[in-house]
Design a protein around this motif. Structure first.
Motif, PDB file in Angstrom:
ATOM      1  N   LEU A  74      -5.743  38.014 -72.869  1.00 27.89           N
ATOM      2  CA  LEU A  74      -4.912  38.605 -71.812  1.00 27.89           C
ATOM      3  C   LEU A  74      -3.840  39.509 -72.399  1.00 27.89           C
ATOM      4  CD1 LEU A  74      -4.557  35.626 -69.314  1.00 27.89           C
ATOM      5  CD2 LEU A  74      -6.169  37.549 -69.273  1.00 27.89           C
ATOM      6  N   LEU A  75      -3.250  39.119 -73.531  1.00 28.96           N
ATOM      7  CA  LEU A  75      -2.274  39.987 -74.183  1.00 28.96           C
ATOM      8  C   LEU A  75      -2.964  41.259 -74.660  1.00 28.96           C
ATOM      9  CD1 LEU A  75       0.490  40.630 -75.375  1.00 28.96           C
ATOM     10  CD2 LEU A  75      -0.139  39.287 -77.399  1.00 28.96           C
ATOM     11  N   ALA A  76      -4.151  41.126 -75.222  1.00 33.64           N
ATOM     12  CA  ALA A  76      -4.900  42.302 -75.660  1.00 33.64           C
ATOM     13  C   ALA A  76      -5.138  43.256 -74.496  1.00 33.64           C
ATOM     14  CB  ALA A  76      -6.227  41.880 -76.288  1.00 33.64           C
ATOM     15  N   ALA A  77      -5.482  42.709 -73.347  1.00 31.47           N
ATOM     16  CA  ALA A  77      -5.719  43.542 -72.167  1.00 31.47           C
ATOM     17  C   ALA A  77      -4.421  44.175 -71.678  1.00 31.47           C
ATOM     18  CB  ALA A  77      -6.346  42.698 -71.062  1.00 31.47           C
ATOM     19  N   GLU A  78      -3.354  43.401 -71.735  1.00 27.74           N
ATOM     20  CA  GLU A  78      -2.067  43.864 -71.204  1.00 27.74           C
ATOM     21  C   GLU A  78      -1.538  45.069 -71.969  1.00 27.74           C
ATOM     22  OE1 GLU A  78       2.176  41.839 -69.757  1.00 27.74           O
ATOM     23  OE2 GLU A  78       0.817  40.752 -71.103  1.00 27.74           O
ATOM     24  N   ILE A  79      -1.695  45.069 -73.289  1.00 32.50           N
ATOM     25  CA  ILE A  79      -1.166  46.192 -74.075  1.00 32.50           C
ATOM     26  C   ILE A  79      -2.224  47.254 -74.357  1.00 32.50           C
ATOM     27  CG2 ILE A  79       0.519  44.664 -75.177  1.00 32.50           C
ATOM     28  CD1 ILE A  79      -1.186  45.165 -77.806  1.00 32.50           C
ATOM     29  N   GLY A  80      -3.467  46.981 -73.969  1.00 34.64           N
ATOM     30  CA  GLY A  80      -4.540  47.927 -74.251  1.00 34.64           C
ATOM     31  C   GLY A  80      -4.928  47.947 -75.713  1.00 34.64           C
ATOM     32  N   ALA A  81      -4.915  46.764 -76.352  1.00 30.79           N
ATOM     33  CA  ALA A  81      -5.304  46.670 -77.761  1.00 30.79           C
ATOM     34  C   ALA A  81      -6.781  47.004 -77.917  1.00 30.79           C
ATOM     35  CB  ALA A  81      -5.015  45.266 -78.293  1.00 30.79           C
ATOM     36  N   ASP A  82      -7.191  47.212 -79.159  1.00 30.86           N
ATOM     37  CA  ASP A  82      -8.575  47.604 -79.421  1.00 30.86           C
ATOM     38  C   ASP A  82      -9.543  46.431 -79.368  1.00 30.86           C
ATOM     39  OD1 ASP A  82      -8.277  50.555 -80.210  1.00 30.86           O
ATOM     40  OD2 ASP A  82      -6.756  49.557 -81.424  1.00 30.86           O
ATOM     41  N   GLY A  83      -9.007  45.209 -79.425  1.00 30.58           N
ATOM     42  CA  GLY A  83      -9.909  44.069 -79.361  1.00 30.58           C
ATOM     43  C   GLY A  83      -9.187  42.749 -79.521  1.00 30.58           C
ATOM     44  N   VAL A  84      -9.991  41.694 -79.643  1.00 32.75           N
ATOM     45  CA  VAL A  84      -9.462  40.332 -79.745  1.00 32.75           C
ATOM     46  C   VAL A  84     -10.315  39.559 -80.735  1.00 32.75           C
ATOM     47  CG1 VAL A  84     -10.887  39.398 -77.848  1.00 32.75           C
ATOM     48  CG2 VAL A  84      -8.672  38.341 -78.384  1.00 32.75           C
ATOM     49  N   HIS A  85      -9.659  38.616 -81.421  1.00 32.20           N
ATOM     50  CA  HIS A  85     -10.380  37.710 -82.312  1.00 32.20           C
ATOM     51  C   HIS A  85     -10.323  36.318 -81.720  1.00 32.20           C
ATOM     52  CE1 HIS A  85     -12.183  36.386 -86.087  1.00 32.20           C
ATOM     53  NE2 HIS A  85     -11.465  35.285 -85.893  1.00 32.20           N
ATOM     54  N   LEU A  86     -11.484  35.686 -81.568  1.00 36.54           N
ATOM     55  CA  LEU A  86     -11.603  34.430 -80.844  1.00 36.54           C
ATOM     56  C   LEU A  86     -11.913  33.267 -81.774  1.00 36.54           C
ATOM     57  CD1 LEU A  86     -13.852  35.843 -77.989  1.00 36.54           C
ATOM     58  CD2 LEU A  86     -11.374  35.464 -77.879  1.00 36.54           C
ATOM     59  N   GLY A  87     -11.208  32.147 -81.564  1.00 41.51           N
ATOM     60  CA  GLY A  87     -11.480  30.922 -82.301  1.00 41.51           C
ATOM     61  C   GLY A  87     -12.292  29.950 -81.470  1.00 41.51           C
ATOM     62  N   ARG A  88     -12.420  28.746 -81.994  1.00 36.56           N
ATOM     63  CA  ARG A  88     -13.273  27.744 -81.360  1.00 36.56           C
ATOM     64  C   ARG A  88     -12.824  27.377 -79.942  1.00 36.56           C
ATOM     65  NH1 ARG A  88     -16.554  24.574 -84.251  1.00 36.56           N
ATOM     66  NH2 ARG A  88     -15.280  24.710 -86.139  1.00 36.56           N
ATOM     67  N   ASP A  89     -11.521  27.379 -79.706  1.00 35.85           N
ATOM     68  CA  ASP A  89     -10.989  26.939 -78.419  1.00 35.85           C
ATOM     69  C   ASP A  89     -10.633  28.084 -77.483  1.00 35.85           C
ATOM     70  OD1 ASP A  89     -11.123  24.237 -79.248  1.00 35.85           O
ATOM     71  OD2 ASP A  89      -9.209  24.448 -80.313  1.00 35.85           O
ATOM     72  N   GLY A 101     -13.583  45.039 -71.618  1.00 33.76           N
ATOM     73  CA  GLY A 101     -14.443  46.198 -71.441  1.00 33.76           C
ATOM     74  C   GLY A 101     -15.440  46.399 -72.564  1.00 33.76           C
ATOM     75  N   ALA A 102     -16.356  47.314 -72.335  1.00 37.98           N
ATOM     76  CA  ALA A 102     -17.491  47.512 -73.234  1.00 37.98           C
ATOM     77  C   ALA A 102     -17.092  48.024 -74.601  1.00 37.98           C
ATOM     78  CB  ALA A 102     -18.483  48.483 -72.586  1.00 37.98           C
ATOM     79  N   ASP A 103     -15.974  48.753 -74.701  1.00 45.14           N
ATOM     80  CA  ASP A 103     -15.594  49.371 -75.969  1.00 45.14           C
ATOM     81  C   ASP A 103     -14.723  48.484 -76.846  1.00 45.14           C
ATOM     82  OD1 ASP A 103     -16.985  51.676 -75.291  1.00 45.14           O
ATOM     83  OD2 ASP A 103     -15.249  52.593 -74.333  1.00 45.14           O
ATOM     84  N   ALA A 104     -14.328  47.318 -76.357  1.00 39.16           N
ATOM     85  CA  ALA A 104     -13.446  46.443 -77.119  1.00 39.16           C
ATOM     86  C   ALA A 104     -14.159  45.869 -78.336  1.00 39.16           C
ATOM     87  CB  ALA A 104     -12.945  45.303 -76.230  1.00 39.16           C
TER      88      ALA A 104
END
Length: 217
Positions: A74-89, A101-104
């Protein structure tokens, strides 16, 4: 996308970096040649996290380097970051994709689990990360991964592979030769006396090695 996930992946962790030094430290890493920056903050201070992430995004855009947000889609979306890194949880890659979005750029921590990496690729991740590979001062309790895992993953995965955990400029060639397309560095970079020079030294490891290319899509 494959060409973006290559070289030094600098993780700016506010647990290690004083908040007032964050922007300058990231700028030095970028001047040294970092290919990607990740903002990592595990606190619940939403206002500060937003301000810091937004500031880092501006710095990264000046250098035309992607900014990835750790965990917080959600923070990535809020600032328009280029992407997100996801952990197990965290969210599934497919759910993060729906939000960003498709380009993230969506990365997934896979620890020492090849099956998790294969599932992440099938779910639409853009890269996977394995580690730790060597003793780590930042995360000494992290799960141990092997160079053989990297070799096997390189045979089975089409997407780029990031190696993390205790990687120095001395041992980086081992993970590169085993199949890593990028090395994620936290303390080894941002706790160094000369961040710019250290970043350049990590990046040089990729220039001097024959890089294993991910399979073309």
């Amino acid at each position: 996308m494959n060409e973006l996930i290559r070289g030094l992946y600098a993780i700016a962790d506010t647990h290690l970096l004083p908040h007032q030094d964050l922007g300058n430290a990231v700028a030095l890493a970028l001047l040294g040649g970092a290919s990607l920056i990740q903002y990592r903050d595990k606190s619940q201070e939403e206002k500060r996290r937003y301000q810091e992430a937004k500031s880092l995004q501006q710095i990264c855009r000046q250098h035309q380097v992607p900014l990835i947000i750790n965990d917080d889609t959600l923070l990535a979306a809020e600032i328009g970051a280029d992407g997100v890194h996801l952990g197990r949880d965290d969210l599934a890659p497919s759910s993060a994709r729906q939000i960003l979005g498709a380009d993230a750029i969506i990365g997934v921590s896979c620890y020492n689990e090849l099956a998790r990496a294969i599932a992440a690729e099938q779910a639409g991740a853009d890269y996977v990360a394995f580690g730790r590979f060597f003793p780590s001062r930042t995360k000494p309790e992290a799960i141990q991964a092997s160079l053989e895992l990297l070799r096997e993953a390189r045979k089975k995965l089409k997407l780029p592979i990031v190696a993390i955990g205790g990687i120095t400029t001395e041992n980086a060639p081992q993970v590169i030769e085993a199949g890593a397309n990028a090395v994620a560095i936290i303390g080894g970079l941002f706790k160094s006396q000369d961040i710019r020079a250290t970043a350049a030294a990590y990046q040089q490891q990729f220039l001097s090695q024959h890089l294993p290319a991910p399979h073309s899509f």
